[in-house]
Design a protein around this motif. Structure first.
Motif, PDB file in Angstrom:
ATOM      1  N   PHE A  34      61.824  22.124  52.631  1.00 13.33           N
ATOM      2  CA  PHE A  34      62.988  22.379  54.153  1.00 13.33           C
ATOM      3  C   PHE A  34      64.022  24.306  53.497  1.00 13.33           C
ATOM      4  O   PHE A  34      65.357  24.076  53.405  1.00 13.33           O
ATOM      5  CB  PHE A  34      64.269  21.219  53.907  1.00 13.33           C
ATOM      6  CG  PHE A  34      63.388  20.066  53.517  1.00 13.33           C
ATOM      7  CD1 PHE A  34      63.278  19.384  54.873  1.00 13.33           C
ATOM      8  CD2 PHE A  34      63.719  19.771  52.414  1.00 13.33           C
ATOM      9  CE1 PHE A  34      62.677  18.034  54.529  1.00 13.33           C
ATOM     10  CE2 PHE A  34      63.167  18.217  51.802  1.00 13.33           C
ATOM     11  CZ  PHE A  34      62.997  17.481  53.213  1.00 13.33           C
ATOM     12  N   ASP A  37      65.651  25.805  55.421  1.00  9.36           N
ATOM     13  CA  ASP A  37      66.557  26.209  56.326  1.00  9.36           C
ATOM     14  C   ASP A  37      67.759  25.951  55.801  1.00  9.36           C
ATOM     15  O   ASP A  37      68.825  25.899  56.397  1.00  9.36           O
ATOM     16  CB  ASP A  37      66.007  26.016  57.693  1.00  9.36           C
ATOM     17  CG  ASP A  37      65.897  24.017  57.971  1.00  9.36           C
ATOM     18  OD1 ASP A  37      65.426  24.201  57.414  1.00  9.36           O
ATOM     19  OD2 ASP A  37      66.497  23.745  58.257  1.00  9.36           O
ATOM     20  N   ALA A  38      67.252  24.979  54.842  1.00  6.11           N
ATOM     21  CA  ALA A  38      68.221  24.029  54.827  1.00  6.11           C
ATOM     22  C   ALA A  38      69.706  24.326  53.984  1.00  6.11           C
ATOM     23  O   ALA A  38      69.530  24.839  52.932  1.00  6.11           O
ATOM     24  CB  ALA A  38      68.040  22.468  53.957  1.00  6.11           C
ATOM     25  N   ILE A  75      71.331  17.424  51.836  1.00  3.97           N
ATOM     26  CA  ILE A  75      70.749  18.053  52.087  1.00  3.97           C
ATOM     27  C   ILE A  75      70.771  18.249  54.185  1.00  3.97           C
ATOM     28  O   ILE A  75      70.839  16.873  54.482  1.00  3.97           O
ATOM     29  CB  ILE A  75      69.076  17.456  51.972  1.00  3.97           C
ATOM     30  CG1 ILE A  75      68.810  17.658  50.461  1.00  3.97           C
ATOM     31  CG2 ILE A  75      67.986  18.943  52.694  1.00  3.97           C
ATOM     32  CD1 ILE A  75      67.541  16.727  50.559  1.00  3.97           C
ATOM     33  N   SER A 113      69.277  19.491  57.251  1.00  4.03           N
ATOM     34  CA  SER A 113      68.435  20.513  58.011  1.00  4.03           C
ATOM     35  C   SER A 113      67.915  20.230  58.969  1.00  4.03           C
ATOM     36  O   SER A 113      67.536  18.959  59.373  1.00  4.03           O
ATOM     37  CB  SER A 113      66.632  20.275  56.878  1.00  4.03           C
ATOM     38  OG  SER A 113      65.849  21.150  57.336  1.00  4.03           O
ATOM     39  N   THR A 155      71.844  12.985  53.751  1.00  2.00           N
ATOM     40  CA  THR A 155      70.610  13.527  54.570  1.00  2.00           C
ATOM     41  C   THR A 155      71.014  13.875  55.657  1.00  2.00           C
ATOM     42  O   THR A 155      71.941  12.708  56.540  1.00  2.00           O
ATOM     43  CB  THR A 155      69.434  13.016  54.708  1.00  2.00           C
ATOM     44  OG1 THR A 155      68.473  11.652  54.698  1.00  2.00           O
ATOM     45  CG2 THR A 155      68.507  13.521  53.202  1.00  2.00           C
TER      46      THR A 155
END
Length: 80
Positions: A16, A18-19, A37, A39, A73
């Motif tokens: 991930f 971009d996370a 996280i 994302s 998440t």
């Protein structure tokens, strides 16, 4: 041998990129972590599928090198 927070982060960043990732060692033993996280990869997915993606990123190490991982998440919230 337990998984270090750096190794855990490396797996998550690889999957991930971009996370926004925050990792907390819950017991100080390198074996029990919490990961938050955020994302775009999670956009539109149910929480179970989001967690499956994270477990997949760990390449079979969950339950072995990594004993416990509490997951939070989500996809980024878009401004209107």
């Amino acid at each position: 041998m337990p998984m270090s927070a750096d190794v855990l982060r490396a797996h998550l960043v690889e999957a991930f990129p971009d996370a926004d990732i925050a990792i907390e060692d819950l017991a100080g033993d390198g074996d029990h972590y919490r990961a938050r996280i955020v994302s775009v990869a999670f956009k539109g997915l149910p929480r179970v599928r989001q967690h499956q993606l994270v477990y997949g990123a760990l390449k079979g190490q969950m339950g072995g090198e990594l004993h416990a991982l509490a997951l939070e998440t989500s996809a980024p919230v878009e401004a209107d």
